[in-house]
Write a protein that holds these residues in place. Structure first.
Motif, PDB file in Angstrom:
ATOM      1  N   GLU A 194       0.789  -1.195  -0.012  1.00  0.00           N
ATOM      2  CA  GLU A 194      -0.002   0.133  -0.006  1.00  0.00           C
ATOM      3  C   GLU A 194       0.847   1.241   0.052  1.00  0.00           C
ATOM      4  O   GLU A 194       0.505   2.210  -0.726  1.00  0.00           O
ATOM      5  N   ALA A 195       2.056   1.186   0.867  1.00  0.00           N
ATOM      6  CA  ALA A 195       2.975   2.398   0.702  1.00  0.00           C
ATOM      7  C   ALA A 195       3.535   2.509  -0.707  1.00  0.00           C
ATOM      8  O   ALA A 195       3.606   3.784  -1.016  1.00  0.00           O
ATOM      9  N   TRP A 196       3.809   1.368  -1.165  1.00  0.00           N
ATOM     10  CA  TRP A 196       4.437   1.551  -2.660  1.00  0.00           C
ATOM     11  C   TRP A 196       3.225   2.043  -3.771  1.00  0.00           C
ATOM     12  O   TRP A 196       3.910   3.150  -4.382  1.00  0.00           O
ATOM     13  N   ALA A 197       2.029   2.003  -3.456  1.00  0.00           N
ATOM     14  CA  ALA A 197       1.118   2.630  -4.190  1.00  0.00           C
ATOM     15  C   ALA A 197       1.273   4.093  -4.064  1.00  0.00           C
ATOM     16  O   ALA A 197       1.133   4.861  -4.723  1.00  0.00           O
ATOM     17  N   LEU A 198       1.224   4.577  -2.668  1.00  0.00           N
ATOM     18  CA  LEU A 198       1.308   5.941  -2.346  1.00  0.00           C
ATOM     19  C   LEU A 198       2.564   6.509  -3.063  1.00  0.00           C
ATOM     20  O   LEU A 198       2.310   7.762  -3.561  1.00  0.00           O
ATOM     21  N   LEU A 199       3.744   6.011  -3.111  1.00  0.00           N
ATOM     22  CA  LEU A 199       4.728   6.485  -3.767  1.00  0.00           C
ATOM     23  C   LEU A 199       4.448   6.691  -5.209  1.00  0.00           C
ATOM     24  O   LEU A 199       4.714   7.831  -5.617  1.00  0.00           O
ATOM     25  N   ARG A 200       4.012   5.768  -5.726  1.00  0.00           N
ATOM     26  CA  ARG A 200       3.552   6.043  -7.418  1.00  0.00           C
ATOM     27  C   ARG A 200       2.742   7.282  -7.387  1.00  0.00           C
ATOM     28  O   ARG A 200       2.844   8.041  -8.433  1.00  0.00           O
ATOM     29  N   ASP A 201       1.747   7.366  -6.520  1.00  0.00           N
ATOM     30  CA  ASP A 201       0.866   8.267  -6.561  1.00  0.00           C
ATOM     31  C   ASP A 201       1.699   9.586  -6.611  1.00  0.00           C
ATOM     32  O   ASP A 201       1.138  10.829  -6.831  1.00  0.00           O
ATOM     33  N   ALA A 206       9.835   3.650  -8.402  1.00  0.00           N
ATOM     34  CA  ALA A 206      10.683   2.817  -7.509  1.00  0.00           C
ATOM     35  C   ALA A 206      10.329   1.375  -7.596  1.00  0.00           C
ATOM     36  O   ALA A 206       9.156   1.036  -7.776  1.00  0.00           O
ATOM     37  N   GLU A 207      11.248   0.693  -7.704  1.00  0.00           N
ATOM     38  CA  GLU A 207      11.102  -0.716  -7.595  1.00  0.00           C
ATOM     39  C   GLU A 207      11.119  -1.329  -6.286  1.00  0.00           C
ATOM     40  O   GLU A 207      12.271  -1.212  -5.507  1.00  0.00           O
ATOM     41  N   LEU A 208      10.280  -2.361  -5.851  1.00  0.00           N
ATOM     42  CA  LEU A 208      10.501  -3.025  -4.571  1.00  0.00           C
ATOM     43  C   LEU A 208      10.541  -4.510  -5.160  1.00  0.00           C
ATOM     44  O   LEU A 208       9.666  -5.066  -5.907  1.00  0.00           O
ATOM     45  N   VAL A 209      11.700  -4.990  -4.501  1.00  0.00           N
ATOM     46  CA  VAL A 209      12.081  -6.627  -4.772  1.00  0.00           C
ATOM     47  C   VAL A 209      11.444  -7.353  -3.315  1.00  0.00           C
ATOM     48  O   VAL A 209      12.116  -6.933  -2.307  1.00  0.00           O
ATOM     49  N   LEU A 210      10.510  -8.207  -3.715  1.00  0.00           N
ATOM     50  CA  LEU A 210      10.173  -9.186  -2.440  1.00  0.00           C
ATOM     51  C   LEU A 210      10.798 -10.332  -2.592  1.00  0.00           C
ATOM     52  O   LEU A 210      10.409 -11.348  -3.461  1.00  0.00           O
ATOM     53  N   ALA A 302       0.574   2.837   6.502  1.00  0.00           N
ATOM     54  CA  ALA A 302       1.187   2.971   5.177  1.00  0.00           C
ATOM     55  C   ALA A 302       1.543   4.394   4.741  1.00  0.00           C
ATOM     56  O   ALA A 302       2.657   4.713   4.071  1.00  0.00           O
ATOM     57  N   GLY A 303       0.869   5.236   5.275  1.00  0.00           N
ATOM     58  CA  GLY A 303       1.355   6.887   5.047  1.00  0.00           C
ATOM     59  C   GLY A 303       2.420   6.913   5.518  1.00  0.00           C
ATOM     60  O   GLY A 303       3.415   7.803   4.919  1.00  0.00           O
ATOM     61  N   ALA A 304       2.804   6.845   6.838  1.00  0.00           N
ATOM     62  CA  ALA A 304       4.060   7.081   7.350  1.00  0.00           C
ATOM     63  C   ALA A 304       5.249   6.448   6.771  1.00  0.00           C
ATOM     64  O   ALA A 304       6.245   6.751   6.729  1.00  0.00           O
ATOM     65  N   LEU A 305       4.982   5.084   6.426  1.00  0.00           N
ATOM     66  CA  LEU A 305       6.038   4.359   5.797  1.00  0.00           C
ATOM     67  C   LEU A 305       6.221   4.908   4.244  1.00  0.00           C
ATOM     68  O   LEU A 305       7.362   5.293   3.840  1.00  0.00           O
ATOM     69  N   ALA A 306       5.163   5.430   3.558  1.00  0.00           N
ATOM     70  CA  ALA A 306       5.453   6.121   2.364  1.00  0.00           C
ATOM     71  C   ALA A 306       6.169   7.486   2.332  1.00  0.00           C
ATOM     72  O   ALA A 306       7.154   7.652   1.660  1.00  0.00           O
ATOM     73  N   GLU A 307       5.689   8.286   3.453  1.00  0.00           N
ATOM     74  CA  GLU A 307       6.638   9.325   3.833  1.00  0.00           C
ATOM     75  C   GLU A 307       8.087   9.091   4.026  1.00  0.00           C
ATOM     76  O   GLU A 307       9.173   9.765   3.335  1.00  0.00           O
ATOM     77  N   ALA A 308       8.412   8.107   4.750  1.00  0.00           N
ATOM     78  CA  ALA A 308      10.007   7.706   5.027  1.00  0.00           C
ATOM     79  C   ALA A 308      10.529   7.356   3.629  1.00  0.00           C
ATOM     80  O   ALA A 308      11.450   7.441   3.372  1.00  0.00           O
ATOM     81  N   TRP A 312      13.956   8.422   1.839  1.00  0.00           N
ATOM     82  CA  TRP A 312      14.873   7.784   1.541  1.00  0.00           C
ATOM     83  C   TRP A 312      15.316   7.545   0.136  1.00  0.00           C
ATOM     84  O   TRP A 312      16.410   8.001  -0.350  1.00  0.00           O
ATOM     85  N   PHE A 313      14.515   7.802  -0.766  1.00  0.00           N
ATOM     86  CA  PHE A 313      14.634   7.411  -2.278  1.00  0.00           C
ATOM     87  C   PHE A 313      15.253   8.890  -2.664  1.00  0.00           C
ATOM     88  O   PHE A 313      15.904   9.039  -3.622  1.00  0.00           O
ATOM     89  N   ALA A 314      14.750   9.941  -1.928  1.00  0.00           N
ATOM     90  CA  ALA A 314      15.341  11.329  -2.381  1.00  0.00           C
ATOM     91  C   ALA A 314      16.588  11.485  -2.354  1.00  0.00           C
ATOM     92  O   ALA A 314      17.513  12.736  -2.882  1.00  0.00           O
ATOM     93  N   ASP A 315      17.353  10.774  -1.451  1.00  0.00           N
ATOM     94  CA  ASP A 315      18.740  11.248  -1.078  1.00  0.00           C
ATOM     95  C   ASP A 315      19.572   9.807  -1.073  1.00  0.00           C
ATOM     96  O   ASP A 315      20.037   9.533   0.148  1.00  0.00           O
ATOM     97  N   PRO A 316      19.870   9.302  -2.223  1.00  0.00           N
ATOM     98  CA  PRO A 316      20.728   7.956  -2.288  1.00  0.00           C
ATOM     99  C   PRO A 316      21.824   8.114  -1.540  1.00  0.00           C
ATOM    100  O   PRO A 316      22.356   6.970  -0.751  1.00  0.00           O
ATOM    101  N   ALA A 317      22.647   9.153  -1.740  1.00  0.00           N
ATOM    102  CA  ALA A 317      24.141   9.340  -0.937  1.00  0.00           C
ATOM    103  C   ALA A 317      23.759   9.181   0.784  1.00  0.00           C
ATOM    104  O   ALA A 317      24.568   8.404   1.370  1.00  0.00           O
TER     105      ALA A 317
END
Length: 352
Positions: A194-201, A206-210, A302-308, A312-317
């Motif tokens: 669900e968080a990944w869907a929020l990221l997409r929105d 980003a890709e999630l590998v399970l 899911a909202g808090a997870l998507a925010e975090a 993380w994805f915004a600053d890979p370094a």
């Protein structure tokens, strides 16, 4: 010294199975000889390929049929004598109670490894083991609060660490994260999807590998399709050696509702990868104090997870720097080199 390790099964996707294997490998330089008993409890596929065939026995020590159970106990007693066993190391609460009750008959000390936190149980309180190992401070505190056991050592899950923190090719992995966990409710996959869907929105590609197996896989795949995430969430299935998967990811995720000590978090740290975790017992213990990125999230949000995740994805370094903090923290605590010596010493104290 000869140790008899007893577990309900050696399910290949079980963190406890991996922990037992890693302990076995880590204590080899210290003259520890392990023998294994599986109760064949459950129908999951076991991995016993790393055990010597003449040091493995299957006994129905968790059977509810009295005749079958006592036949297995008699066989165990004979094996302990034949293998010249000094200590029984058990990694399961129910089995710990059984073996503690049988100690006068088996005539060997029992060492219990606590791998999770539990609520109070009157039977376990009455049949508390004399000595225990806890994989984290949270598990130790839980054992102290719910049993009469007071002789407890904290020893985590041994994991091979390289000398130096592995480098991260940010250009190759900046849009990929990994979650290694069984597909069961406590691992929180539904919230992660669900968080990944929020990221997409939010426009974050980003890709999630399970990586994993379990009863919820089909329903989780259907959830991804329903949310339009078929091109963003990849189901790898069971992978025997996940090191290459970590190497192809920017960071790891484990959003469980309960953990003792996520061995996958330590494996990720050994690969130089940070982990985004939930604020639960066991996972909290895996967080280095020097971390800077948001972490320790509420389970099921899911909202808090998507925010975090967006941060993380915004600053890979910054994520790579966080990976170095995880590496340094766990290399000092949970490397096989460190813990192999400590487990061997704990075995000596348990027998003495």
């Amino acid at each position: 010294m000869n140790i008899c390790v007893i577990n309900p099964n050696y399910y290949r996707s079980s963190g406890v199975t991996m922990a037992i294997r890693r302990i076995h490998e880590a204590v080899q330089p210290y003259g520890i000889e392990n023998h294994f008993v599986s109760c064949r409890y459950g129908d999951e596929e076991e991995d016993v390929s790393w055990m010597a065939t003449d040091r493995l026995e299957h006994l129905a020590l968790m059977s509810g049929h009295p005749r079958v159970f006592w036949r297995s106990v008699k066989r165990l007693k004979d094996l302990l004598d034949a293998w010249d066993i000094d200590l029984i190391h058990v990694h399961h609460r129910r089995l710990s109670m059984v073996l503690t009750a049988l100690r006068p008959l088996l005539r060997r000390p029992v060492l219990y490894s606590g791998n999770l936190t539990y609520g109070f149980s009157a039977p376990f309180w009455l049949l508390s083991p004399r000595r225990a190992i806890a994989v984290t401070h949270s598990v130790r505190d839980n054992i102290l609060a719910t049993t009469r056991t007071r002789n407890i050592e904290i020893l985590g899950n041994p994991t091979p660490f390289p000398r130096q923190c592995p480098a991260i090719d940010l250009d190759a992995v900046r849009r990929r994260a990994i979650c290694v966990a069984r597909f069961v409710p406590v691992k929180g996959h539904a919230t992660l999807i669900e968080a990944w869907a929020l990221l997409r929105d939010r426009g974050i590609d980003a890709e999630l590998v399970l990586v994993g197996e379990g009863p919820l896989r089909q329903s989780l795949e259907q959830k991804c399709q329903a949310l339009g995430l078929g091109d963003r969430v990849v189901f790898r299935g069971y992978v025997a050696d996940v090191r290459s998967e970590y190497a192809q990811s920017l960071f790891a995720i484990l959003v469980s509702s309960i953990e003792g000590q996520g061995i996958v978090t330590i494996e990720a740290a050994a690969a130089g990868r940070a982990s985004l975790l939930t604020d639960v017992d066991g996972s909290r213990d895996c967080l280095p104090t020097e971390r800077k990125l948001p972490n320790a999230l509420p389970f099921g949000d899911a909202g808090a997870l998507a925010e975090a995740l967006a941060i993380w994805f915004a600053d890979p370094a910054a994520v790579a720097e966080e990976g170095r903090a995880f590496f340094d923290f766990h290399q000092g605590l949970n490397s096989s080199k460190v813990l192999g010596r400590q487990y061997a010493a704990a075995y000596e104290r348990s027998v003495g």
